[in-house]
Structures are given as structure tokens and as C-alpha cells.
Design a protein around this motif. Structure first.
Motif, PDB file in Angstrom:
ATOM      1  N   GLY A 220       4.887 -11.907 -17.583  1.00  0.00           N
ATOM      2  CA  GLY A 220       4.622 -10.465 -17.714  1.00  0.00           C
ATOM      3  C   GLY A 220       3.291 -10.025 -17.135  1.00  0.00           C
ATOM      4  O   GLY A 220       2.594  -9.185 -17.711  1.00  0.00           O
ATOM      5  N   LEU A 221       2.935 -10.615 -15.985  1.00  0.00           N
ATOM      6  CA  LEU A 221       1.627 -10.339 -15.374  1.00  0.00           C
ATOM      7  C   LEU A 221       1.543  -8.882 -14.894  1.00  0.00           C
ATOM      8  O   LEU A 221       2.420  -8.407 -14.172  1.00  0.00           O
ATOM      9  CB  LEU A 221       1.445 -11.291 -14.188  1.00  0.00           C
ATOM     10  CG  LEU A 221       0.042 -11.700 -13.787  1.00  0.00           C
ATOM     11  CD1 LEU A 221      -0.719 -12.277 -14.960  1.00  0.00           C
ATOM     12  CD2 LEU A 221       0.106 -12.716 -12.659  1.00  0.00           C
ATOM     13  N   CYS A 222       0.484  -8.193 -15.316  1.00  0.00           N
ATOM     14  CA  CYS A 222       0.318  -6.779 -14.944  1.00  0.00           C
ATOM     15  C   CYS A 222      -1.095  -6.534 -14.422  1.00  0.00           C
ATOM     16  O   CYS A 222      -2.055  -7.134 -14.904  1.00  0.00           O
ATOM     17  CB  CYS A 222       0.502  -5.863 -16.154  1.00  0.00           C
ATOM     18  SG  CYS A 222       2.182  -5.787 -16.746  1.00  0.00           S
ATOM     19  N   LYS A 223      -1.196  -5.661 -13.445  1.00  0.00           N
ATOM     20  CA  LYS A 223      -2.513  -5.211 -12.981  1.00  0.00           C
ATOM     21  C   LYS A 223      -2.417  -3.728 -12.645  1.00  0.00           C
ATOM     22  O   LYS A 223      -1.574  -3.312 -11.854  1.00  0.00           O
ATOM     23  CB  LYS A 223      -2.947  -6.002 -11.734  1.00  0.00           C
ATOM     24  CG  LYS A 223      -4.309  -5.590 -11.206  1.00  0.00           C
ATOM     25  CD  LYS A 223      -5.432  -5.958 -12.138  1.00  0.00           C
ATOM     26  CE  LYS A 223      -6.769  -5.446 -11.664  1.00  0.00           C
ATOM     27  NZ  LYS A 223      -7.837  -5.739 -12.634  1.00  0.00           N
ATOM     28  N   GLN A 224      -3.290  -2.964 -13.271  1.00  0.00           N
ATOM     29  CA  GLN A 224      -3.268  -1.517 -13.058  1.00  0.00           C
ATOM     30  C   GLN A 224      -4.609  -1.062 -12.495  1.00  0.00           C
ATOM     31  O   GLN A 224      -5.664  -1.464 -12.995  1.00  0.00           O
ATOM     32  CB  GLN A 224      -2.993  -0.823 -14.398  1.00  0.00           C
ATOM     33  CG  GLN A 224      -2.754   0.655 -14.268  1.00  0.00           C
ATOM     34  CD  GLN A 224      -2.178   1.268 -15.541  1.00  0.00           C
ATOM     35  OE1 GLN A 224      -2.030   0.605 -16.548  1.00  0.00           O
ATOM     36  NE2 GLN A 224      -1.862   2.545 -15.484  1.00  0.00           N
TER      37      GLN A 224
ATOM     38  N   VAL B 113       0.801  -4.339 -10.073  1.00  0.00           N
ATOM     39  CA  VAL B 113       1.677  -5.464 -10.428  1.00  0.00           C
ATOM     40  C   VAL B 113       2.229  -5.171 -11.815  1.00  0.00           C
ATOM     41  O   VAL B 113       1.479  -4.885 -12.739  1.00  0.00           O
ATOM     42  CB  VAL B 113       0.887  -6.802 -10.420  1.00  0.00           C
ATOM     43  CG1 VAL B 113       1.716  -7.919 -11.015  1.00  0.00           C
ATOM     44  CG2 VAL B 113       0.464  -7.164  -9.014  1.00  0.00           C
ATOM     45  N   ASN B 114       3.564  -5.229 -11.913  1.00  0.00           N
ATOM     46  CA  ASN B 114       4.196  -4.782 -13.153  1.00  0.00           C
ATOM     47  C   ASN B 114       5.095  -5.873 -13.739  1.00  0.00           C
ATOM     48  O   ASN B 114       6.172  -6.142 -13.206  1.00  0.00           O
ATOM     49  CB  ASN B 114       5.005  -3.512 -12.852  1.00  0.00           C
ATOM     50  CG  ASN B 114       5.382  -2.757 -14.105  1.00  0.00           C
ATOM     51  OD1 ASN B 114       5.172  -3.238 -15.209  1.00  0.00           O
ATOM     52  ND2 ASN B 114       5.947  -1.582 -13.927  1.00  0.00           N
ATOM     53  N   ALA B 115       4.638  -6.492 -14.776  1.00  0.00           N
ATOM     54  CA  ALA B 115       5.421  -7.491 -15.534  1.00  0.00           C
ATOM     55  C   ALA B 115       6.082  -8.531 -14.638  1.00  0.00           C
ATOM     56  O   ALA B 115       7.296  -8.707 -14.657  1.00  0.00           O
ATOM     57  CB  ALA B 115       6.463  -6.775 -16.383  1.00  0.00           C
TER      58      ALA B 115
ATOM     59  N   ILE C 169       9.401  -9.141  -4.086  1.00  0.00           N
ATOM     60  CA  ILE C 169       8.627  -8.194  -4.883  1.00  0.00           C
ATOM     61  C   ILE C 169       8.666  -6.815  -4.226  1.00  0.00           C
ATOM     62  O   ILE C 169       8.631  -6.705  -2.999  1.00  0.00           O
ATOM     63  CB  ILE C 169       7.166  -8.701  -5.075  1.00  0.00           C
ATOM     64  CG1 ILE C 169       6.391  -7.814  -6.055  1.00  0.00           C
ATOM     65  CG2 ILE C 169       6.431  -8.830  -3.764  1.00  0.00           C
ATOM     66  CD1 ILE C 169       5.059  -8.402  -6.505  1.00  0.00           C
ATOM     67  N   SER C 170       8.807  -5.815  -5.024  1.00  0.00           N
ATOM     68  CA  SER C 170       8.792  -4.441  -4.502  1.00  0.00           C
ATOM     69  C   SER C 170       8.147  -3.538  -5.538  1.00  0.00           C
ATOM     70  O   SER C 170       8.491  -3.599  -6.721  1.00  0.00           O
ATOM     71  CB  SER C 170      10.221  -3.990  -4.218  1.00  0.00           C
ATOM     72  OG  SER C 170      10.212  -2.673  -3.718  1.00  0.00           O
ATOM     73  N   LYS C 171       7.234  -2.716  -5.068  1.00  0.00           N
ATOM     74  CA  LYS C 171       6.521  -1.775  -5.942  1.00  0.00           C
ATOM     75  C   LYS C 171       5.973  -2.448  -7.199  1.00  0.00           C
ATOM     76  O   LYS C 171       6.111  -1.938  -8.307  1.00  0.00           O
ATOM     77  CB  LYS C 171       7.427  -0.619  -6.310  1.00  0.00           C
ATOM     78  CG  LYS C 171       7.837   0.198  -5.084  1.00  0.00           C
ATOM     79  CD  LYS C 171       8.282   1.576  -5.446  1.00  0.00           C
ATOM     80  CE  LYS C 171       8.319   2.438  -4.203  1.00  0.00           C
ATOM     81  NZ  LYS C 171       8.858   3.761  -4.440  1.00  0.00           N
ATOM     82  N   GLY C 172       5.424  -3.644  -7.010  1.00  0.00           N
ATOM     83  CA  GLY C 172       4.768  -4.346  -8.114  1.00  0.00           C
ATOM     84  C   GLY C 172       5.700  -5.122  -9.020  1.00  0.00           C
ATOM     85  O   GLY C 172       5.245  -5.843  -9.908  1.00  0.00           O
ATOM     86  N   ARG C 173       7.004  -4.997  -8.804  1.00  0.00           N
ATOM     87  CA  ARG C 173       7.952  -5.707  -9.677  1.00  0.00           C
ATOM     88  C   ARG C 173       8.609  -6.859  -8.913  1.00  0.00           C
ATOM     89  O   ARG C 173       8.999  -6.677  -7.758  1.00  0.00           O
ATOM     90  CB  ARG C 173       9.054  -4.758 -10.152  1.00  0.00           C
ATOM     91  CG  ARG C 173       8.612  -3.815 -11.245  1.00  0.00           C
ATOM     92  CD  ARG C 173       9.803  -2.990 -11.715  1.00  0.00           C
ATOM     93  NE  ARG C 173       9.430  -2.149 -12.823  1.00  0.00           N
ATOM     94  CZ  ARG C 173       9.392  -2.546 -14.086  1.00  0.00           C
ATOM     95  NH1 ARG C 173       9.721  -3.779 -14.403  1.00  0.00           N
ATOM     96  NH2 ARG C 173       9.027  -1.713 -15.047  1.00  0.00           N
TER      97      ARG C 173
END
Lengths: 305, 278
Positions: free
Chosen positions: A9-13, A20-22, A209-213
Motif C-alpha cells: 500500500g505504498l503511497c506518496k502525495q 503513488v497510490n497504494a 503502473i498508471s496514474k500512480g496505481r
């Protein structure tokens, strides 16, 4: 096979933008992991998170089984070599001085190591050469960056867009180097790229990966089967058709709602003769072939919708 | 940590700007005493007793030596700027990534940056100061009175205080290098901070002299003196200007500098440990 990297579930905002979304990705020892995504999809951000250059907002990852929040993560990271975005080299130093400086950081005293990595990347001529890196071509800098990453005998090599700036011969050389290092030294690779055809020549596993997912993780074998030629025969009796196909061809096949889908090249004339002879009524025949690019676009197209 | 330090020193010694710093250290050391000689002969010819009197304290080996540590002009202003350019290359070239990926902790990387910055700055400034002293002694005496053992200890103590000031400058510079995104901003901020502190010190000194002449506003004088003494970059007004240090002098010269070093180091470590790197 041991796990080299797993993310949870790695995220970076960045402010309001979720870069990067989950992301949940898994890289096994010996994999050549092709990390595929369009520009700005989050590939480099994931790589920066793994290499410790930036910190996740939430989620975690394990590198060689060590949690990123553990104090031992530095030790695990020392088993990694990486080029992130562009090669990290001192432009005011020669190739030798750059490598020597990195040797000092890594505590390597063997002078032969510098010669060896320069030879590995096809820059043996630069040993002892005083020319500064600022005078190198983009391809030479890229290769010097790879040489720097190879210095510490990494078990896991992360290459972010390594083909950037390389000429065709350089690309072939890099591909051969990756395959050789993977085969001979068992080095695991994470290679990000948007040149799918090039990546498909080395990768054993893909992460799209696309749009952070992370949309999909797929092995090269699975990808090949999904991109292979398919023949779809629709008939009045799919069950009977399946029995005929089983006897008439060695190809893999799968039953669909109104017929059978045969994977890969097949002798269509012989197959259709067998079907007609069996008395099954053919309603339609469709032949399809999906390229890797088509498959990728269909996957990220679905993600965008 | 040793590897990081060796690598940092290696890259600094490979940088041509270090050679530029060395050349400037020698050139300024040669020029400054000569300029004072020219200035002195000009004022003597003009029979300007006030200026000649003001210069007499500076036209000694001792005055020249400790004056060369001033962070507001000549090498004192240029060396930190050049050093910032050298040190920030690790961030502009992205080579700091190699250290992080090699498994070095951010605290170690920051500490290595600070130690390298301090050692190079102290080295260059000492080179400059000792050459200045050597050149000065050709033309002037070390001081008007004979050099005693007490003077030797005073000299060593003064040198120690100057090094403390240089460590303060290094900690400020390291904090800026590790916190800012580009070298231009580091230079602008450093020069601005250094100039403001140096000018504030000079203004405070001048105001004190003027107000003292009136014999009024004692509390204002005390406040200005306190502000002047805790201003680390104004310590040139107090280091090497007398013959001995009292306890009050020692406290004024050490506590603000040590607090500054500790403060900037803590700020830098905190910021660098949280910072997202390119």
C-alpha cells in the motif's frame, strides 16, 4: 526463491497530487522486473521511495525482508545499486575519479574493481583517462552511471529508464549486460521504461503502473500468452467443438460462451476440416493478434476509464 | 562514516574552486598589509592624526593576523561562498543519492558535510591568516610591546575563539546547503545573513561610541553592548584586540557560538532527515 522487494500500500502525495497510490508490488530473487508506465505515471517516484530518497506518506515496503521503517534498512539498501532518473556522477571529475570516490564510500580498496566495471559497461578505454564527465555523451554518462551502480556488487539493480540516450548499439550492449548479470551473478533487476518492445526482450515479469496505481503484475509468460495470436471459432455446440479441437490441435485452448478460443498459431485449414467432418455447425471464425503495446494500452485504457 | 569523510574530502580536493580559494588566500594575504602601508603613508602625509591613530592598532602583525579572520570582507566573505558552490554539487549533480543508496544514514551524510565544510574553511582561513602574519612581520612588529609567554597563550586562546567562529559559519553554511534546493539561494541567503550580522555589529559599535560620549542612556549602551557581544560574526571586535581574556569575555565568546553551532546543526539534521531528495 526469496523475495527481494515487496511493497504494501505504498503511497506518496505531493500537496494535492497523489503521485503513488497504494502500490503493492512483488519482486522475487532472479526476476528482471519490467516497470512499465506512461510519463508521469509514478515509476520514478516508486523507485525513489524504494531507494530512500523520499519518504512514503503511508504504506511500507520490505527490501530483502527488512521493513523500511527498521534501522537495518541501510544495511539492506547497501545490497542495492541504482540509477534514478539520470546518472549520479560528478561532472567535474573523470570516470576514474567518479568510480574511485564511490569506491571510497563503499569501502572498496581493490583497484581492479574499477577496471572491471568499466569493462562491463564498455568503457574500458576511460580507465586512467582524465576527460571530465561533463564532456561525455549522454550514452557514456548513462554507462558510467551503471558502472557506479555495479561497483558494490549489488544483488538488486534498479535502473530507471536506462535506455535513455543510448544509441542502438548501446541498447543492445545494455540488454546483453542485463541478461549476463542476471544469468551469471543472479542479479535481480527492476527496470523502468516506456519502451515496451525493448523491455520485452529482457523482462521476466512486468508491473504496469498508471496514474500512480499499479494496474497489473504479470509474468512474461502470461503476457506472451495474452498477446499471442488467437483464433476464436463460434459453433452451435461448443462442447462438441471443444472435443474436436482437443483432438485436432496441440495448442492451448479455452471454451467460451459460444465456442472455443485457440491460443497461438495453428493449422486453421486442417482444424476447420476436422470440425466440419464432426458435423459441428460453424457460425463464425475470428483470428486476432495483440501486440504488447496494444495489450498495455488496453490495460491502462481500462484503468483510465 | 570514514568512507563518507574520505569521499567528501576527495571531491573537494578534486574541485578547482579549492585552488581558487587557495590562490585568493595568498593574494589577499599579500595585498592587505601592503594596502595598510600605502594607507598609512598617505594619512601620515596628510597629517591626519585621528586616522593614523585608528590605524596604529591594525598596523601590527597581531592586528593583521586577527583582522584576516573577519567574515565580512575579503576571503572571509568569498571563501564560504566558494565552499557553498563546491559542497552543493553533491545535491545539484544528484551524487548524494549514491551515498543514500549505499546504505549511509542521512545523519552520517550531514555530519560528513559539516566536518568537511569546517575543515576546509578553517584550513583556508588559517592559511590566509598565517601568510598575512608572515608578510606583516616583514613590515611591522607583532605588537608595540615585547612578546611574552602570556602573549603566546593569549594568541592561542584567540586562535581557538576564531576557530569557534569559523565552526559557527560552517554550521550555518551546512544547514543552508542541506536545506535549500539550489546553490544560488544558498549563496544569497548566506551573504545576506553574514552581511546583516557584520553590519549590525558595526552599527552597534558605532552607536555605543557615540552614546558613550554623551554619558547618557546607560541602559541603551548596555543593551547594545550585549547585542554586540552575542553577535558571533562581530567577534572580530573582541578577539585578539586586547592582552588577556576575563571570564566574561570567555563566556561571551563561547556560549553564543556554541549555541549557534548546536542550533544550526540540529536544524540541519532535522531538515535533512525529513527532506525529499531529487
Amino acid at each position: 526463491m526469496g523475495q527481494v522487494l515487496s511493497t504494501d500500500g505504498l503511497c506518496k502525495q505531493y500537496k494535492k497530487h497523489m503521485a503513488v497510490n497504494a502500490v503493492n508490488m512483488n519482486i522475487e530473487k532472479g526476476d528482471i522486473y519490467g516497470f512499465v508506465g506512461e510519463n508521469g505515471s509514478g515509476k520514478t517516484t516508486v523507485i525513489r521511495l524504494i531507494t530512500g530518497l523520499i519518504f512514503p506518506c503511508s504504506g511500507s515496503f520490505r527490501l530483502f525482508g527488512v521493513d523500511n521503517r527498521s534501522k537495518e534498512i541501510g544495511k539492506a539498501r547497501s545490497r542495492v545499486g541504482a540509477i534514478v532518473e539520470n546518472p549520479s556522477i560528478y561532472m567535474n571529475m573523470s570516470a576514474y575519479d567518479n568510480l574511485k570516490t564511490q569506491c571510497t564510500i563503499l569501502g572498496i580498496e581493490d583497484e581492479g574493481k574499477i577496471q572491471s566495471v568499466l569493462a562491463d559497461v564498455g568503457l574500458a578505454d576511460l580507465y586512467g583517462e582524465k576527460k571530465h564527465a561533463s564532456n561525455f555523451s549522454l550514452g557514456m554518462r548513462q554507462r558510467l552511471g551503471i558502472a557506479m551502480a555495479l561497483l558494490g556488487d549489488p544483488e538488486f539493480l534498479i535502473l530507471d529508464e536506462p535506455m535513455n540516450g543510448l544509441d542502438p548499439a548501446g541498447i543492445v550492449g545494455l540488454r546483453e549486460l542485463i541478461l549476463r548479470l542476471n544469468r551469471e551473478r543472479g542479479i535481480t533487476f527492476l527496470i523502468s521504461s516506456h519502451i515496451l518492445t525493448e523491455l520485452s526482450l529482457v523482462a521476466t515479469k512486468y508491473g504496469i503502473i498508471s496514474k500512480g496505481r499499479l494496474i497489473e503484475e504479470i509474468t512474461a509468460q502470461q503476457l506472451r500468452s495474452r498477446c499471442a495470436k488467437t483464433t476464436e471459432i463460434c459453433a452451435d455446440d461448443p462442447q462438441k467443438l471443444a472435443a474436436v479441437v482437443e483432438n485436432a490441435t496441440r495448442n492451448e485452448w479455452e471454451i467460451t460462451s459460444d465456442g472455443v478460443k485457440i491460443l497461438g498459431d495453428t493449422d486453421l485449414t486442417a482444424l476447420l476440416s476436422a470440425v466440419i467432418d464432426s458435423g459441428v455447425k460453424i457460425l463464425s471464425v475470428h483470428c486476432n493478434e495483440t501486440s504488447i503495446e496494444d495489450y498495455y494500452l488496453s490495460v491502462i485504457g481500462g484503468a483510465k476509464q | 562514516m570514514t568512507g563518507l569523510l574520505k569521499a567528501d574530502f576527495r571531491r573537494v580536493f578534486k574541485d578547482k574552486l579549492l585552488l581558487v580559494m587557495g590562490i585568493l588566500a595568498v593574494v589577499f594575504a599579500l595585498i592587505t598589509p601592503l594596502l595598510y602601508i600605502v594607507l598609512l603613508s598617505a594619512t601620515e602625509m596628510a597629517n591626519d592624526e585621528m586616522v593614523t591613530g585608528m590605524l596604529s592598532g591594525l598596523i601590527t602583525g597581531k592586528g593583521q593576523f586577527f583582522g584576516s579572520f573577519s567574515m565580512g570582507n575579503n576571503l572571509g566573505l568569498i571563501a564560504p561562498v566558494l565552499l557553498a558552490i563546491v559542497l552543493c554539487k553533491d545535491f545539484s549533480y544528484g551524487t548524494v543519492r549514491n551515498k543514500i543508496i549505499a546504505g549511509k544514514s542521512r545523519s552520517q551524510i550531514y555530519l560528513s558535510l559539516f566536518i568537511t565544510c569546517s575543515a576546509v574553511l578553517i584550513g583556508v582561513m588559517l592559511l590566509h591568516a598565517f601568510i598575512t602574519l608572515g608578510v606583516s612581520l616583514i613590515f611591522f612588529d607583532y605588537q608595540p610591546t615585547a612578546f611574552t609567554v602570556a602573549d603566546f597563550w593569549y594568541f592561542l586562546a584567540s586562535l581557538g575563539f576564531e576557530i569557534l567562529v569559523l565552526l559557527f559559519v560552517s554550521s550555518l553554511l551546512s544547514w543552508l546547503c542541506a536545506s535549500m534546493k539550489n546553490v544560488g539561494l544558498v549563496i544569497v541567503l548566506y551573504v545576506a545573513i553574514a552581511m546583516v550580522l557584520v553590519m549590525a555589529g558595526s552599527i552597534a559599535q558605532t552607536l555605543i561610541s557615540v552614546i558613550e560620549m554623551t554619558g547618557e542612556h546607560e541602559s541603551l549602551v548596555a543593551l547594545l553592548q550585549f547585542a554586540s557581544r552575542i553577535n558571533v560574526l562581530n567577534s572580530a571586535a573582541y578577539i585578539g584586540t586586547g592582552t588577556e581574556y576575563g571570564l566574561k569575555d570567555v563566556l561571551y565568546l563561547t556560549i553564543p557560538a556554541c549555541l549557534g553551532i548546536l542550533g544550526f546543526a540540529t536544524l540541519g539534521l532535522f531538515k535533512f532527515n525529513k527532506k525529499d531528495l531529487k
